[in-house]
Motif scaffolding. Structure first.
Motif, PDB file in Angstrom:
ATOM      1  N   ARG A 166       0.823  -1.205   0.000  1.00 40.21           N
ATOM      2  CA  ARG A 166       0.000   0.000   0.000  1.00 40.21           C
ATOM      3  C   ARG A 166       0.862   1.262   0.000  1.00 40.21           C
ATOM      4  O   ARG A 166       0.626   2.187  -0.759  1.00 40.21           O
ATOM      5  N   VAL A 167       1.886   1.294   0.844  1.00 44.86           N
ATOM      6  CA  VAL A 167       2.780   2.452   0.923  1.00 44.86           C
ATOM      7  C   VAL A 167       3.456   2.679  -0.424  1.00 44.86           C
ATOM      8  O   VAL A 167       3.529   3.806  -0.917  1.00 44.86           O
ATOM      9  N   LEU A 168       3.929   1.616  -1.041  1.00 51.36           N
ATOM     10  CA  LEU A 168       4.592   1.743  -2.340  1.00 51.36           C
ATOM     11  C   LEU A 168       3.604   2.182  -3.418  1.00 51.36           C
ATOM     12  O   LEU A 168       3.885   3.090  -4.199  1.00 51.36           O
ATOM     13  N   ARG A 169       2.430   1.558  -3.447  1.00 47.43           N
ATOM     14  CA  ARG A 169       1.425   1.922  -4.454  1.00 47.43           C
ATOM     15  C   ARG A 169       1.026   3.384  -4.331  1.00 47.43           C
ATOM     16  O   ARG A 169       0.922   4.099  -5.331  1.00 47.43           O
ATOM     17  N   GLU A 170       0.805   3.860  -3.125  1.00 45.38           N
ATOM     18  CA  GLU A 170       0.399   5.256  -2.919  1.00 45.38           C
ATOM     19  C   GLU A 170       1.488   6.227  -3.371  1.00 45.38           C
ATOM     20  O   GLU A 170       1.192   7.250  -3.985  1.00 45.38           O
ATOM     21  N   GLN A 171       2.751   5.907  -3.095  1.00 42.04           N
ATOM     22  CA  GLN A 171       3.836   6.776  -3.544  1.00 42.04           C
ATOM     23  C   GLN A 171       3.941   6.773  -5.071  1.00 42.04           C
ATOM     24  O   GLN A 171       4.137   7.823  -5.686  1.00 42.04           O
ATOM     25  N   LEU A 172       3.785   5.622  -5.671  1.00 41.71           N
ATOM     26  CA  LEU A 172       3.861   5.530  -7.129  1.00 41.71           C
ATOM     27  C   LEU A 172       2.706   6.271  -7.791  1.00 41.71           C
ATOM     28  O   LEU A 172       2.900   6.958  -8.801  1.00 41.71           O
ATOM     29  N   GLN A 173       1.507   6.116  -7.244  1.00 46.71           N
ATOM     30  CA  GLN A 173       0.323   6.714  -7.863  1.00 46.71           C
ATOM     31  C   GLN A 173       0.486   8.221  -8.058  1.00 46.71           C
ATOM     32  O   GLN A 173       0.006   8.780  -9.036  1.00 46.71           O
ATOM     33  N   ALA A 174       1.184   8.866  -7.160  1.00 41.93           N
ATOM     34  CA  ALA A 174       1.385  10.318  -7.263  1.00 41.93           C
ATOM     35  C   ALA A 174       2.332  10.699  -8.404  1.00 41.93           C
ATOM     36  O   ALA A 174       2.429  11.871  -8.749  1.00 41.93           O
ATOM     37  N   HIS A 175       3.003   9.692  -9.025  1.00 37.33           N
ATOM     38  CA  HIS A 175       4.012   9.983 -10.048  1.00 37.33           C
ATOM     39  C   HIS A 175       3.838   9.167 -11.325  1.00 37.33           C
ATOM     40  O   HIS A 175       4.757   9.136 -12.153  1.00 37.33           O
ATOM     41  N   VAL A 176       2.704   8.512 -11.500  1.00 40.22           N
ATOM     42  CA  VAL A 176       2.519   7.649 -12.678  1.00 40.22           C
ATOM     43  C   VAL A 176       2.467   8.475 -13.965  1.00 40.22           C
ATOM     44  O   VAL A 176       2.042   9.633 -13.950  1.00 40.22           O
TER      45      VAL A 176
END
Length: 165
Positions: A31-41
């Motif tokens: 979840r932590v990784l997905r949330e950080q990635l989502q902000a930069h996709v």
């Protein structure tokens, strides 16, 4: 292929491999990784952990990544499997049953087409980023221990905060 609840099937080295979905303790890290990635996709892409199989016809393989970033248009198709070419990033969280495939088989296949591949080694407390795919595999890699920032290159271009891992 229909699998029992809690299991996924992948095509690895020409064999159908059925393995359990990730352990509960991986959930927070995912979840932590997905949330950080989502902000930069990249535009038109999204980050998710849903159980979808991505096909790699040239390698005659199909994988269900633990985490991925993919072009939304890949999910407009009718089939049950998405095109691996739609992936801009894959994240695999190693486990006893998948560690070898994550570091060899998947590294080789993803390394020809997926721009960024992350291997999260929970037991080893480190994360590795592979990038710059080529017909021979990834040309670059960086590994950091949990707690250190990890730079994710284009098309993301930001640093993951791994302190929550």
């Amino acid at each position: 292929m229909n699998t029992p609840d809690g299991f996924k099937a992948e095509l690895i080295r020409g064999k159908i491999v059925v393995s359990p979905w990730s352990k509960l303790r991986y959930s927070r890290r995912m979840r932590v990784l997905r949330e950080q990635l989502q902000a930069h996709v990249p535009k038109g892409h999204f980050a998710d952990t849903s159980p979808f199989l991505f096909q790699f016809p040239a390698a005659e393989r199909g994988y269900g990544p633990d985490l991925y970033v993919a072009d939304e248009s890949a999910f407009d198709e009718e089939g049950r499997h998405a095109d691996g070419a739609a992936l801009s990033l894959v994240g695999e969280f190693t486990s006893v049953s998948t560690k070898d495939a994550d570091w060899t088989e998947k590294l080789e296949v993803y390394g020809r087409i997926v721009p960024v591949y992350l291997v999260v080694d929970v037991e080893g407390s480190e994360i590795t980023c592979f990038w710059d795919p080529s017909p021979q595999g990834y040309r670059s890699r960086t590994t950091v221990s949990f707690g250190e920032p990890l730079h994710i290159p284009e098309p993301f271009e930001f640093a993951i905060d791994t302190t929550g891992f």
